[in-house]
Design an enzyme around this catalytic site. Structure first.
Site, PDB file in Angstrom:
ATOM      1  N   SER A 225      36.130  45.155  51.791  1.00  0.00           N
ATOM      2  CA  SER A 225      37.027  44.190  52.671  1.00  0.00           C
ATOM      3  C   SER A 225      37.960  45.061  53.314  1.00  0.00           C
ATOM      4  O   SER A 225      38.292  44.676  54.547  1.00  0.00           O
ATOM      5  CB  SER A 225      37.523  43.096  51.717  1.00  0.00           C
TER       6      SER A 225
ATOM      7  N   ARG B 198      30.238  49.774  43.154  1.00  0.00           N
ATOM      8  CA  ARG B 198      29.799  50.614  44.093  1.00  0.00           C
ATOM      9  C   ARG B 198      30.085  52.162  43.795  1.00  0.00           C
ATOM     10  O   ARG B 198      29.021  52.782  44.308  1.00  0.00           O
ATOM     11  CB  ARG B 198      30.820  50.402  45.427  1.00  0.00           C
TER      12      ARG B 198
ATOM     13  N   LYS C  93      50.239  39.294  46.516  1.00  0.00           N
ATOM     14  CA  LYS C  93      49.210  40.404  47.079  1.00  0.00           C
ATOM     15  C   LYS C  93      49.356  39.806  48.943  1.00  0.00           C
ATOM     16  O   LYS C  93      48.979  38.626  49.138  1.00  0.00           O
ATOM     17  CB  LYS C  93      47.989  40.258  46.752  1.00  0.00           C
TER      18      LYS C  93
ATOM     19  N   HIS D  83      29.599  41.246  48.871  1.00  0.00           N
ATOM     20  CA  HIS D  83      29.800  40.389  48.084  1.00  0.00           C
ATOM     21  C   HIS D  83      28.642  39.417  48.073  1.00  0.00           C
ATOM     22  O   HIS D  83      28.204  38.681  46.999  1.00  0.00           O
ATOM     23  CB  HIS D  83      31.233  39.350  48.593  1.00  0.00           C
TER      24      HIS D  83
HETATM   25  P1  ADP Z   1      39.347  42.464  44.394  1.00  0.00           P
HETATM   26  O1  ADP Z   1      40.547  41.951  45.072  1.00  0.00           O
HETATM   27  O2  ADP Z   1      39.284  42.356  42.705  1.00  0.00           O
HETATM   28  O3  ADP Z   1      39.212  44.052  44.798  1.00  0.00           O
HETATM   29  P2  ADP Z   1      37.057  41.956  46.114  1.00  0.00           P
HETATM   30  O4  ADP Z   1      37.338  40.754  46.741  1.00  0.00           O
HETATM   31  O5  ADP Z   1      37.553  43.180  46.872  1.00  0.00           O
HETATM   32  O6  ADP Z   1      38.092  41.847  44.893  1.00  0.00           O
HETATM   33  O7  ADP Z   1      35.614  42.218  45.427  1.00  0.00           O
HETATM   34  C1  ADP Z   1      35.419  41.343  44.470  1.00  0.00           C
HETATM   35  C2  ADP Z   1      34.125  41.872  43.739  1.00  0.00           C
HETATM   36  O8  ADP Z   1      33.331  42.481  44.604  1.00  0.00           O
HETATM   37  C3  ADP Z   1      34.612  43.324  42.914  1.00  0.00           C
HETATM   38  O9  ADP Z   1      33.769  43.191  41.436  1.00  0.00           O
HETATM   39  C4  ADP Z   1      34.043  44.314  43.901  1.00  0.00           C
HETATM   40  O10 ADP Z   1      33.666  45.473  43.248  1.00  0.00           O
HETATM   41  C5  ADP Z   1      32.751  43.677  44.301  1.00  0.00           C
HETATM   42  N1  ADP Z   1      32.498  44.136  45.599  1.00  0.00           N
HETATM   43  C6  ADP Z   1      33.261  44.323  46.833  1.00  0.00           C
HETATM   44  N2  ADP Z   1      32.419  44.925  47.794  1.00  0.00           N
HETATM   45  C7  ADP Z   1      31.240  45.168  47.277  1.00  0.00           C
HETATM   46  C8  ADP Z   1      30.164  45.798  47.668  1.00  0.00           C
HETATM   47  N3  ADP Z   1      30.119  46.174  49.052  1.00  0.00           N
HETATM   48  N4  ADP Z   1      29.136  45.983  47.131  1.00  0.00           N
HETATM   49  C9  ADP Z   1      29.000  45.568  45.675  1.00  0.00           C
HETATM   50  N5  ADP Z   1      30.199  44.956  45.035  1.00  0.00           N
HETATM   51  C10 ADP Z   1      31.294  44.781  46.006  1.00  0.00           C
END
Ligand code: ADP
Length: 165
Positions: free
Chosen positions: A130, A92, A43, A19
């Site tokens: 995450s 990703r 959620k 992130h």
């Molecule tokens: P959600 O709850 O919508 O899945 P996340 O908190 O997991 O949201 O992620 C928010 C954004 O960050 C999304 O666009 C996700 O693809 C991106 N993201 C999460 N982890 C990575 C990573 N390791 N590299 C690039 N983008 C990421």
């Protein structure tokens, strides 16, 4: 010219180096990046919204162009309310692409004119998620290189983490 503002929405449960990377790269494209912490009561999350918010704030405390806000409901509605003309998302792999393609279609249907900018993650952060981090925390494994230091310090306040998960 008006400020170019992007909204980076997500759960950030917890924030990871993936992130952080996307937000930093977003800052080279936009005047301001709003990190939108989506609070969806349906959620189940590992960490409270307050905790997740504090960790994002700590990671960007020296960056005035990053604004952190909580929101619930439709992402495009929040984008409009907060003055963001763009959404920022990280990609990703093919799974992210497939998912984002559908969401992008939905968002455009809901709000004409909103544009999403997708950044492909760097090789080093491509496998970080995450959910992986939550799994490691559950088993008490090391978080080095996966999340910002502030998160590690709070999760393992008594110093060195176990070297093996
Ligand atoms: P959600 O709850 O919508 O899945 P996340 O908190 O997991 O949201 O992620 C928010 C954004 O960050 C999304 O666009 C996700 O693809 C991106 N993201 C999460 N982890 C990575 C990573 N390791 N590299 C690039 N983008 C990421």
């Amino acid at each position: 010219m008006s400020k170019r503002i992007a909204l980076f929405p997500g759960s950030f449960d917890p924030i990871t180096v993936g992130h952080v990377e996307i937000i930093r790269r977003g800052l080279s494209l936009f005047d301001e990046v709003i990190v939108g912490l989506g609070v969806n009561t349906q959620k189940k999350t590992m960490f409270s919204p307050e905790q997740r918010m504090r960790w994002i704030q700590a990671a960007f405390q020296d960056e005035p162009r990053v604004r952190i806000e909580q929101f619930s409901g439709l992402t495009v509605k929040f984008a409009q309310e907060s003055g963001a003309q763009f959404l920022l998302r990280g990609l990703r792999d093919a799974f992210d692409f497939q998912y984002e393609k559908n969401i992008n279609f939905l968002n455009k249907h809901l709000q004409e004119g909103i544009e999403t900018v997708f950044l492909i993650s760097d090789a080093e952060t491509q496998t970080v998620s995450s959910s992986l981090v939550r799994e490691i925390i559950h088993f008490g494994g090391t978080l080095n290189g996966l999340v910002p230091h502030e998160v590690i310090r709070e999760i393992y306040p008594n110093g060195p983490q176990p070297s093996v998960g």
